[in-house]
Write an enzyme that holds these catalytic residues in place. Structure first.
Site, PDB file in Angstrom:
ATOM      1  N   ASP A  46      10.580  -9.513 -63.232  1.00 45.60           N
ATOM      2  CA  ASP A  46      11.385  -9.438 -62.010  1.00 45.60           C
ATOM      3  C   ASP A  46      12.367 -10.605 -62.002  1.00 45.60           C
ATOM      4  OD1 ASP A  46      11.258 -10.757 -58.911  1.00 45.60           O
ATOM      5  OD2 ASP A  46      11.963  -8.684 -59.151  1.00 45.60           O
ATOM      6  N   ILE A  47      13.595 -10.351 -61.612  1.00 42.52           N
ATOM      7  CA  ILE A  47      14.578 -11.431 -61.440  1.00 42.52           C
ATOM      8  C   ILE A  47      14.530 -11.835 -59.976  1.00 42.52           C
ATOM      9  CG2 ILE A  47      17.028 -12.057 -61.523  1.00 42.52           C
ATOM     10  CD1 ILE A  47      15.724 -11.583 -64.292  1.00 42.52           C
ATOM     11  N   ASP A 140      32.878 -10.763 -55.714  1.00 42.32           N
ATOM     12  CA  ASP A 140      33.820 -10.515 -56.822  1.00 42.32           C
ATOM     13  C   ASP A 140      34.271 -11.821 -57.446  1.00 42.32           C
ATOM     14  OD1 ASP A 140      37.181  -9.141 -57.121  1.00 42.32           O
ATOM     15  OD2 ASP A 140      35.591  -9.420 -58.617  1.00 42.32           O
ATOM     16  N   GLU A 174      40.034 -12.609 -65.363  1.00 41.44           N
ATOM     17  CA  GLU A 174      39.924 -11.147 -65.247  1.00 41.44           C
ATOM     18  C   GLU A 174      40.922 -10.647 -64.230  1.00 41.44           C
ATOM     19  OE1 GLU A 174      38.816  -9.290 -62.516  1.00 41.44           O
ATOM     20  OE2 GLU A 174      38.552  -7.342 -63.456  1.00 41.44           O
ATOM     21  N   GLU A 175      41.084 -11.414 -63.174  1.00 44.55           N
ATOM     22  CA  GLU A 175      41.965 -10.987 -62.079  1.00 44.55           C
ATOM     23  C   GLU A 175      43.440 -10.981 -62.490  1.00 44.55           C
ATOM     24  OE1 GLU A 175      40.651  -9.621 -59.652  1.00 44.55           O
ATOM     25  OE2 GLU A 175      38.800 -10.596 -59.065  1.00 44.55           O
ATOM     26  N   ASP A 203      30.507  -6.421 -62.600  1.00 47.77           N
ATOM     27  CA  ASP A 203      31.601  -6.931 -61.780  1.00 47.77           C
ATOM     28  C   ASP A 203      31.446  -6.296 -60.400  1.00 47.77           C
ATOM     29  OD1 ASP A 203      35.288  -6.833 -62.134  1.00 47.77           O
ATOM     30  OD2 ASP A 203      33.955  -7.722 -60.617  1.00 47.77           O
ATOM     31  N   HIS A 290      38.769  -9.285 -52.359  1.00 48.33           N
ATOM     32  CA  HIS A 290      39.968 -10.095 -52.613  1.00 48.33           C
ATOM     33  C   HIS A 290      40.451 -10.815 -51.351  1.00 48.33           C
ATOM     34  CE1 HIS A 290      41.271  -8.151 -56.684  1.00 48.33           C
ATOM     35  NE2 HIS A 290      40.064  -8.668 -56.700  1.00 48.33           N
ATOM     36  N   ASP A 305      19.540  -7.686 -55.515  1.00 45.05           N
ATOM     37  CA  ASP A 305      18.210  -7.736 -56.136  1.00 45.05           C
ATOM     38  C   ASP A 305      18.020  -6.560 -57.086  1.00 45.05           C
ATOM     39  OD1 ASP A 305      14.778  -7.664 -54.869  1.00 45.05           O
ATOM     40  OD2 ASP A 305      15.634  -8.500 -56.701  1.00 45.05           O
TER      41      ASP A 305
HETATM   42  N1  DTR Z   1      39.012  -4.888 -60.841  1.00 55.26           N
HETATM   43  C1  DTR Z   1      37.804  -5.475 -60.305  1.00 55.26           C
HETATM   44  C2  DTR Z   1      37.223  -4.669 -59.180  1.00 55.26           C
HETATM   45  C3  DTR Z   1      36.981  -3.284 -59.551  1.00 55.26           C
HETATM   46  C4  DTR Z   1      37.662  -2.228 -59.068  1.00 55.26           C
HETATM   47  N2  DTR Z   1      37.134  -1.091 -59.617  1.00 55.26           N
HETATM   48  C5  DTR Z   1      36.136  -1.425 -60.443  1.00 55.26           C
HETATM   49  C6  DTR Z   1      35.304  -0.640 -61.219  1.00 55.26           C
HETATM   50  C7  DTR Z   1      34.358  -1.267 -62.019  1.00 55.26           C
HETATM   51  C8  DTR Z   1      34.257  -2.670 -61.999  1.00 55.26           C
HETATM   52  C9  DTR Z   1      35.108  -3.463 -61.210  1.00 55.26           C
HETATM   53  C10 DTR Z   1      36.025  -2.804 -60.426  1.00 55.26           C
HETATM   54  C11 DTR Z   1      38.124  -6.834 -59.775  1.00 55.26           C
HETATM   55  O1  DTR Z   1      38.853  -6.913 -58.774  1.00 55.26           O
HETATM   56  O2  DTR Z   1      37.606  -7.805 -60.331  1.00 55.26           O
HETATM   57 ZN    ZN Z   2      38.746  -8.780 -58.146  1.00 58.87          ZN
HETATM   58 ZN    ZN Z   3      35.846  -8.437 -60.304  1.00 55.90          ZN
HETATM   59 CA    CA Z   4      14.120  -8.874 -58.268  1.00 55.38          CA
END
Ligand code: DTR
Ligand code: ZN
Ligand code: ZN
Ligand code: CA
Length: 320
Positions: A46-47, A140, A174-175, A203, A290, A305
Site C-alpha cells: 500500500d502507498i 497539475d 511540460e507546460e 499527470d 492552471h 490514494d
Molecule cells: N496537458 C496537461 C493536462 C492534460 C490535459 N489532458 C490530459 C490528458 C492526459 C494527461 C494530462 C492532460 C497539463 O496541463 O499538464
Molecule cells: Zn498543466
Molecule cells: Zn500536467
Molecule cells: Ca494507499
C-alpha cells in the site's frame, strides 16, 4: 541379455508412448514455467496517501517561498527538483539531473535508476514536475510527481528486486509543450530507446471532482490498470482528452509502449459520470486547472490514494 542403456531407454520409451496412446497412462500436462509477470508477481505494498500528501505539502511550501509557483525557468522549479532528488538519493537511487534550455531559460529533468534488473528491459514511470506560472500546481502536477516519488521510495523500502530495470523520471517544461520529456527521448541513442519496455505517465491524478481515466495507447498496460480498478469495484473510462497532451506522447512518438492514469482537467463531469464516480455533474474535474487555486486544498484524497496504489501495482506487475 543385458541390453545397452540406449536400447533399454528406447524400448521403455516405446512402451510408455504405447500406454499413453491407448489412454492406459495419463502424463501430467507440462506446466509452463510461471511467466515473470504471471500470478507469481509479488503484490505491491500500500502507498500511504499521507506520505504522498506530505510531499504535496512540501511542494506547496516551495511554491510559497518562490513567488507562488514552480514553473519552468523559475526558482520554485529547481527547488522542486532538489527536494525530489534529495529523497531519492537518501533511498539508494542513482540519480541524474539533465539540463536543457527552453524559451531562453534552463530546464531540468530528474532521472532516478533503481540499481539492478535487466537494463535491456527498462520500465519507466514518470510525471512532469513543473507548474504553470499562475500557481503552485499541486494537482497539475504535484499529484503525479508525489505519487511516483512515493512509489519509488516504496521500491527502496521493500528492497524490490524486479526482473526488469526500474527508472523513474520527473520532467521539466511540460507546460511549455512536453519540452523536457521530448528532450530526454530525443537525446537517447536508438539502442537505449529500444531498451525501454514501457513508459507510465501520471499527470493530474488527484483532481477534486475526479474521474478515473486510463490511457488506452497500449492494451497490455491498459489492462493492468483496468483490472486493478475493477478489483476495487471502481469504474474507469478511456482517457480521450489527452492525445499529445502530456509526456507519454514523447515516448509514444518514439514507438515505446505507454500507459497512465488521469483524473480530469478543465472539462465538465457529465451526469452519467457523476452517477458512477460521485462528485458534481456539470462542474470541471479540476476547476482550479492552471489557476492560482491549484493548491493542496485542490486534491481529492481518495482519488490520490487509489491512483498512488494503482501506480505501485503497475510498477510491481510490469517490472516482475
Ligand atoms: N496537458 C496537461 C493536462 C492534460 C490535459 N489532458 C490530459 C490528458 C492526459 C494527461 C494530462 C492532460 C497539463 O496541463 O499538464
Ligand atoms: Zn498543466
Ligand atoms: Zn500536467
Ligand atoms: Ca494507499
Amino acid at each position: 541379455m543385458k541390453l545397452s542403456a540406449p536400447i533399454r531407454t528406447s524400448i521403455l520409451g516405446a512402451t510408455v508412448a504405447g500406454l499413453v496412446a491407448t489412454g492406459l497412462l495419463v502424463m501430467p500436462a507440462a506446466t509452463a514455467a510461471p511467466t515473470s509477470d504471471g500470478p507469481s508477481a509479488a503484490a505491491a505494498p500500500d502507498i500511504p496517501v499521507a506520505s504522498v500528501q506530505a510531499h504535496l505539502g512540501e511542494l506547496q511550501k516551495i511554491a510559497e517561498a518562490n513567488g507562488g509557483n514552480r514553473a519552468h525557468g523559475e526558482p520554485g522549479y529547481k527547488a522542486s527538483i532538489d527536494y525530489i532528488k534529495g529523497k531519492l538519493d537518501a533511498a539508494g537511487f542513482t540519480t541524474s539531473v539533465k539540463e536543457f534550455t527552453s524559451g531562453g531559460a534552463t530546464g531540468y529533468n530528474l532521472v532516478a535508476d533503481w540499481p539492478g534488473g535487466d537494463e535491456g528491459q527498462t520500465l519507466m514511470a514518470g510525471a512532469h514536475l513543473d507548474s504553470v506560472d499562475s500557481g503552485p500546481g499541486i494537482n497539475d502536477n504535484g499529484s503525479g510527481s508525489a505519487a511516483v516519488l512515493e512509489t519509488a521510495l516504496a521500491v527502496s523500502r521493500e528492497q524490490l528486486k524486479p526482473a526488469k530495470h526500474l527508472r523513474f523520471a520527473w520532467w521539466g517544461a511540460e507546460e511549455q509543450g512536453l519540452v523536457g520529456s521530448r528532450n530526454y527521448v530525443n537525446s537517447l541513442p536508438d539502442a537505449d530507446r529500444s531498451k525501454i519496455s514501457g513508459y507510465l505517465n501520471f499527470d493530474m491524478i488527484g483532481s477534486p471532482n475526479p474521474g478515473y481515466f486510463v490511457y488506452d495507447d497500449d492494451p497490455a498496460i491498459e489492462k493492468v490498470f483496468k483490472d486493478y480498478f475493477a478489483g476495487l469495484n471502481v469504474a474507469t473510462e478511456i482517457e480521450t482528452e489527452g492525445d499529445g497532451r502530456s509526456d507519454h506522447a514523447s515516448f509514444l512518438d518514439a514507438g515505446i509502449p505507454v500507459g497512465g492514469l488521469f483524473t480530469g482537467a478543465g472539462r465538465a463531469k457529465s451526469a452519467e459520470q457523476a452517477q458512477k464516480w460521485g462528485g458534481t455533474a456539470g462542474e470541471s474535474f479540476d476547476k482550479c486547472y492552471h489557476s492560482s487555486c491549484d493548491t493542496t486544498e485542490n486534491i481529492d484524497e481518495t482519488a490520490l490514494d487509489r491512483n498512488s496504489d494503482a501506480i505501485a501495482h503497475a510498477v510491481w506487475q510490469l517490472s516482475s
